[in-house]
Design an enzyme around this catalytic site. Sequence first.
Site, PDB file in Angstrom:
ATOM      1  N   LYS A   1       6.602  -4.610  15.981  1.00  0.00           N
ATOM      2  CA  LYS A   1       6.876  -3.173  15.835  1.00  0.00           C
ATOM      3  C   LYS A   1       7.709  -2.651  17.005  1.00  0.00           C
ATOM      4  O   LYS A   1       8.623  -1.847  16.813  1.00  0.00           O
ATOM      5  CB  LYS A   1       5.570  -2.386  15.694  1.00  0.00           C
ATOM      6  CG  LYS A   1       4.830  -2.638  14.374  1.00  0.00           C
ATOM      7  CD  LYS A   1       5.705  -2.357  13.159  1.00  0.00           C
ATOM      8  CE  LYS A   1       4.986  -2.507  11.840  1.00  0.00           C
ATOM      9  NZ  LYS A   1       5.891  -2.451  10.679  1.00  0.00           N
TER      10      LYS A   1
ATOM     11  N   TYR B   1       1.700  -8.332  15.653  1.00  0.00           N
ATOM     12  CA  TYR B   1       2.075  -7.134  14.889  1.00  0.00           C
ATOM     13  C   TYR B   1       2.749  -6.124  15.816  1.00  0.00           C
ATOM     14  O   TYR B   1       3.818  -5.590  15.506  1.00  0.00           O
ATOM     15  CB  TYR B   1       0.803  -6.543  14.277  1.00  0.00           C
ATOM     16  CG  TYR B   1       0.989  -5.328  13.402  1.00  0.00           C
ATOM     17  CD1 TYR B   1       1.631  -5.418  12.167  1.00  0.00           C
ATOM     18  CD2 TYR B   1       0.481  -4.094  13.791  1.00  0.00           C
ATOM     19  CE1 TYR B   1       1.769  -4.302  11.362  1.00  0.00           C
ATOM     20  CE2 TYR B   1       0.610  -2.978  12.987  1.00  0.00           C
ATOM     21  CZ  TYR B   1       1.253  -3.091  11.768  1.00  0.00           C
ATOM     22  OH  TYR B   1       1.381  -1.985  10.970  1.00  0.00           O
TER      23      TYR B   1
ATOM     24  N   GLN C   1       0.834  -1.215   0.000  1.00  0.00           N
ATOM     25  CA  GLN C   1       0.000   0.000   0.000  1.00  0.00           C
ATOM     26  C   GLN C   1       0.865   1.261   0.000  1.00  0.00           C
ATOM     27  O   GLN C   1       0.665   2.162  -0.817  1.00  0.00           O
ATOM     28  CB  GLN C   1      -0.920   0.002   1.233  1.00  0.00           C
ATOM     29  CG  GLN C   1      -1.889   1.180   1.247  1.00  0.00           C
ATOM     30  CD  GLN C   1      -2.500   1.440   2.622  1.00  0.00           C
ATOM     31  OE1 GLN C   1      -2.074   0.892   3.632  1.00  0.00           O
ATOM     32  NE2 GLN C   1      -3.521   2.273   2.651  1.00  0.00           N
TER      33      GLN C   1
HETATM   34  N1  SER Z   1      -2.844  -0.076   9.394  1.00  0.00           N
HETATM   35  C1  SER Z   1      -2.229  -0.985  10.314  1.00  0.00           C
HETATM   36  C2  SER Z   1      -3.114  -2.124  10.637  1.00  0.00           C
HETATM   37  O1  SER Z   1      -4.294  -1.901  10.748  1.00  0.00           O
HETATM   38  C3  SER Z   1      -1.851  -0.286  11.580  1.00  0.00           C
HETATM   39  O2  SER Z   1      -0.561   0.188  11.487  1.00  0.00           O
HETATM   40  O3  SER Z   1      -2.653  -3.194  10.818  1.00  0.00           O
END
Ligand code: SER
Length: 320
Positions: A146, A142, A12
């Site tokens: 990070k 996630y 994206q």
């Molecule tokens: N756009 C991302 C997500 O929703 C957040 O950093 O995983």
Amino acid sequence: MKNILIIGTAGQIGSELTMRLRSIYGNNNVIAGFRKTMPSQDVLESGPKEMVDATMPERIVEVVKKYNIDTIYNLAALLSAVAEERPQAAWNVGVNGVYNVLEVAREHGCAVFFPSSIGAFGPSTPLDDTPQDTIQRPNTMYGVTKVAGELLSDYYFKRFGVDTRGLRYPGIISNVTLPGGGTTDYAVEIFYEAIKNKKFTCPLPAGTFLDMMYMPDALDAAINLMEADPAKLKHRNAFNVSAMSFDPEIIAAEVKKHIPDFVMDYDVSAAKKAIADTWPNNMDDSAARAEWGWDPKYKLPEMAGDMLKVIGEKHAKGLI
Ligand code: SER
């Protein structure tokens, strides 16, 4: 930045960042690194491309040497919802991949851009006006990747002098390449569905406030941070950046201003709600404003107007 490698060009952000960087630094100086998904025609036709996988360090080294790369934008990642379904793959790309890029950068003298996220916060973080420096105990894979990426990037700066810089991106709203598997994707999908069907079923409940940003600001943020005077940076990895905060009701009301018969209903995804509930309602991004001049141009009305215009034109041409 003279010779730039983007890892994750087909994603994206990567698809638009590649074109923007080429317009600034020259087409041949920005190398589009892709893995399985081929980049867009624009990217393929406008400059060099190379197969580069963040999990294959030898390949990163080859490309860095071939093009004398001095800056790497490492955008490879699995977004939050898909990372919960494939946590091992998310770790491999999001931590091992980040480590590989930092090691190559250390050995070959490259600067590195790292996209962190609102996902780097968790349930014990203050969720209103989330400070730049605060508790980071995310409970998603996630988020774990990070936070690890932020810490590793700061470590490589302090220990080895690698010029690492990062942003905690909010949900990014765009109209070129769709996001895949994120918790904030609904704020993109609502525009496509509004244009195509005049209705949208929202996976997050009313009252779920999250930070968001329109793509032109997201690109400016990355480039301006990488161009910032290092003497002014007290922080590095990673800066809170936001442009707006809204819940599904507020964005739906904005769409309705343009498409009066638009309707939205809800089919809440328990998995996405669980993630969103642990993320900030709105971040304090004053450190970014003070240290390198962060100043987003798009608020909700300007963003929504532009999204509907661009997606409406694509629909009229039969492109979506
Ligand atoms: N756009 C991302 C997500 O929703 C957040 O950093 O995983």
